[in-house]
Design a protein around this motif. Sequence first.
Motif, PDB file in Angstrom:
ATOM      1  N   GLU A 106      -0.599 -19.704   1.670  1.00 33.17           N
ATOM      2  CA  GLU A 106      -0.810 -21.211   1.187  1.00 33.17           C
ATOM      3  C   GLU A 106      -0.847 -21.092  -0.464  1.00 33.17           C
ATOM      4  N   HIS A 107      -0.968 -19.921  -1.032  1.00 32.96           N
ATOM      5  CA  HIS A 107      -0.531 -19.705  -2.467  1.00 32.96           C
ATOM      6  C   HIS A 107       0.809 -19.936  -2.681  1.00 32.96           C
ATOM      7  N   LEU A 108       1.741 -19.311  -1.786  1.00 39.34           N
ATOM      8  CA  LEU A 108       3.060 -19.511  -2.053  1.00 39.34           C
ATOM      9  C   LEU A 108       3.680 -20.642  -2.257  1.00 39.34           C
ATOM     10  N   VAL A 109       3.284 -21.416  -0.923  1.00 36.65           N
ATOM     11  CA  VAL A 109       3.492 -22.845  -0.816  1.00 36.65           C
ATOM     12  C   VAL A 109       2.986 -23.781  -1.955  1.00 36.65           C
ATOM     13  N   GLN A 110       1.789 -23.720  -2.234  1.00 42.89           N
ATOM     14  CA  GLN A 110       0.925 -24.636  -3.113  1.00 42.89           C
ATOM     15  C   GLN A 110       1.422 -24.345  -4.720  1.00 42.89           C
ATOM     16  N   GLN A 111       1.351 -23.079  -4.828  1.00 42.76           N
ATOM     17  CA  GLN A 111       1.387 -22.725  -6.496  1.00 42.76           C
ATOM     18  C   GLN A 111       2.812 -22.441  -6.877  1.00 42.76           C
ATOM     19  N   HIS A 112       3.971 -22.278  -5.904  1.00 41.44           N
ATOM     20  CA  HIS A 112       5.093 -21.726  -6.324  1.00 41.44           C
ATOM     21  C   HIS A 112       6.258 -22.530  -5.684  1.00 41.44           C
ATOM     22  N   ILE A 114      10.223 -15.534 -10.892  1.00 36.62           N
ATOM     23  CA  ILE A 114       9.386 -15.668 -10.713  1.00 36.62           C
ATOM     24  C   ILE A 114       8.502 -14.431 -10.040  1.00 36.62           C
ATOM     25  N   ILE A 115       9.341 -13.379  -9.902  1.00 37.98           N
ATOM     26  CA  ILE A 115       8.678 -12.264  -9.484  1.00 37.98           C
ATOM     27  C   ILE A 115       7.136 -11.872  -9.663  1.00 37.98           C
ATOM     28  N   ALA A 116       6.983 -11.744 -11.056  1.00 40.88           N
ATOM     29  CA  ALA A 116       5.552 -11.420 -11.390  1.00 40.88           C
ATOM     30  C   ALA A 116       4.581 -12.429 -11.146  1.00 40.88           C
ATOM     31  N   ASP A 117       4.951 -13.836 -11.384  1.00 40.00           N
ATOM     32  CA  ASP A 117       3.970 -14.649 -10.852  1.00 40.00           C
ATOM     33  C   ASP A 117       3.763 -14.332  -9.229  1.00 40.00           C
ATOM     34  N   VAL A 118       4.772 -14.531  -8.429  1.00 36.18           N
ATOM     35  CA  VAL A 118       4.487 -14.070  -7.090  1.00 36.18           C
ATOM     36  C   VAL A 118       3.653 -12.911  -6.968  1.00 36.18           C
ATOM     37  N   GLN A 119       3.994 -12.009  -7.223  1.00 42.85           N
ATOM     38  CA  GLN A 119       3.160 -10.499  -7.120  1.00 42.85           C
ATOM     39  C   GLN A 119       1.874 -10.786  -7.380  1.00 42.85           C
ATOM     40  N   ARG A 120       1.384 -11.458  -8.645  1.00 41.84           N
ATOM     41  CA  ARG A 120       0.047 -11.722  -9.050  1.00 41.84           C
ATOM     42  C   ARG A 120      -0.499 -12.652  -8.010  1.00 41.84           C
TER      43      ARG A 120
END
Length: 102
Positions: free
Chosen positions: A24-30, A83-89
């Motif tokens: 859900e984070h990956l879909v909604q935030q990224h 967006i690696i750092a944002d996705v890892q976070r």
Amino acid sequence: MVKEGSTTIRATFETRAAADLAVEHLVQQHGIVRADIFVQSTSDSNTVGSTPSGGDLSHREGSRQDGALNGEIELSVEIASVIIADVQRSLGEAGAIRVSGR
């Protein structure tokens, strides 16, 4: 196959609930397309994770025993390298116990 300028991120979770939250984070935030996110057991066995959560926790009648706790859950997704750092976070905030990229 990883496209130029992208990388595959893998994250490991102790519960299916945490892996679902990460999706859900990956879909909604990224803005990652849900169909591009893969979730599977880290073992050959069916599993909901390595520790109980949600419906697997105890309730009024006692503890449920029907959740298959046969290993951790792995999420993998190909993302743009920028967006690696944002996705890892985001994965860490969702409960990932390990995150790696390749």
